[in-house]
Motif scaffolding. Sequence first.
Motif, short mmCIF file in Angstrom:
data_model
loop_
_atom_site.label_atom_id
_atom_site.label_comp_id
_atom_site.label_asym_id
_atom_site.label_seq_id
_atom_site.Cartn_x
_atom_site.Cartn_y
_atom_site.Cartn_z
N UNK A 118 -6.11 -11.94 -13.57
CA UNK A 118 -6.23 -12.01 -12.11
C UNK A 118 -7.39 -12.90 -11.69
N UNK A 119 -8.53 -12.77 -12.37
CA UNK A 119 -9.67 -13.63 -12.05
C UNK A 119 -9.35 -15.10 -12.34
N UNK A 120 -8.64 -15.34 -13.44
CA UNK A 120 -8.27 -16.71 -13.77
C UNK A 120 -7.33 -17.30 -12.73
N UNK A 121 -6.36 -16.50 -12.26
CA UNK A 121 -5.44 -16.96 -11.22
C UNK A 121 -6.19 -17.26 -9.93
N UNK A 122 -7.11 -16.37 -9.56
CA UNK A 122 -7.88 -16.57 -8.35
C UNK A 122 -8.75 -17.83 -8.44
N UNK A 123 -9.34 -18.05 -9.62
CA UNK A 123 -10.18 -19.23 -9.80
C UNK A 123 -9.36 -20.52 -9.67
N UNK A 124 -8.18 -20.52 -10.27
CA UNK A 124 -7.33 -21.71 -10.17
C UNK A 124 -6.84 -21.93 -8.74
N UNK A 126 -8.39 -21.04 -5.97
CA UNK A 126 -9.51 -21.55 -5.18
C UNK A 126 -9.74 -23.03 -5.45
N UNK A 127 -9.65 -23.42 -6.72
CA UNK A 127 -9.82 -24.85 -7.05
C UNK A 127 -8.71 -25.69 -6.44
N UNK A 128 -7.48 -25.17 -6.46
CA UNK A 128 -6.36 -25.91 -5.88
C UNK A 128 -6.52 -26.06 -4.38
N UNK A 129 -6.95 -24.99 -3.69
CA UNK A 129 -7.16 -25.07 -2.25
C UNK A 129 -8.30 -26.03 -1.91
#
Length: 254
Positions: A118-124, A126-129
Amino acid sequence: VGPAGTRGARSPRSRSFQDPRATRQKRGYIKWQAADDLPSPIRTREGHELKNQEYYTAVPNDNAWNNACHAGAMAWKTYHGPRTRTNAPVMESQDRADDVEVEWLTKRAFINTVRLQTLDRLRHKKAENAQFELASTWAPHNRARREYHDSYNTFTTQLDNMPLKELKKVLTPMVLKSDRDAIRYVTKRIQAEETWKMEANEYEKQRRLQMRSDMERRKAYNDRLTDQSGQLPRPTDATNHTTHVLSPHLQEIS
């Protein structure tokens, strides 16, 4: 308290203790073996055996020979000794404790893995946004609608995503004709139900008007009888009308 050199020492019996579960895990069973040591009962000064609480322990629906205090030397060596050394109830409780610990470790590993994902998905995300905010123009991915939500995973949605060539293979003239016939049949049934409802409402209205006219006719007949018999007429006020607090729908039903 013993001497300092022997205070932390362990007895020979405790040092020679081995977990019987290791033997069971290795062989699949625990081999029966006669007991070598014979416990000496507590005796009084006169030499009589002390009959304490363990001696008089009584378990409901249990035989007396299951109590080790009532057993002799042969019964202890062949039955109570091996049974006490194996200690099956303790082994079972230890097995349950191990199962609970393994289940807890598995659950903890699963929760940690899901948390990291979940943290990895959130980090990706945020980077994409952040990259989308910096970019002047960007186009979204051309993905099918069914990949966004399961509600779009229907037959009509799949038809929208198909090209014209593939649509002609699926929507053949026979399929279209059957679809039109089904729609006509359903429309005909709905129209028949609506027509029947209108006729029923009209019948209720006509019945209500008929009942009111019948009541007026009976009222006029009673008034004529009263007049012919010489009685005083019933006082009536033509300007007085009965009011109601019904809604238009309830008024229509009544």
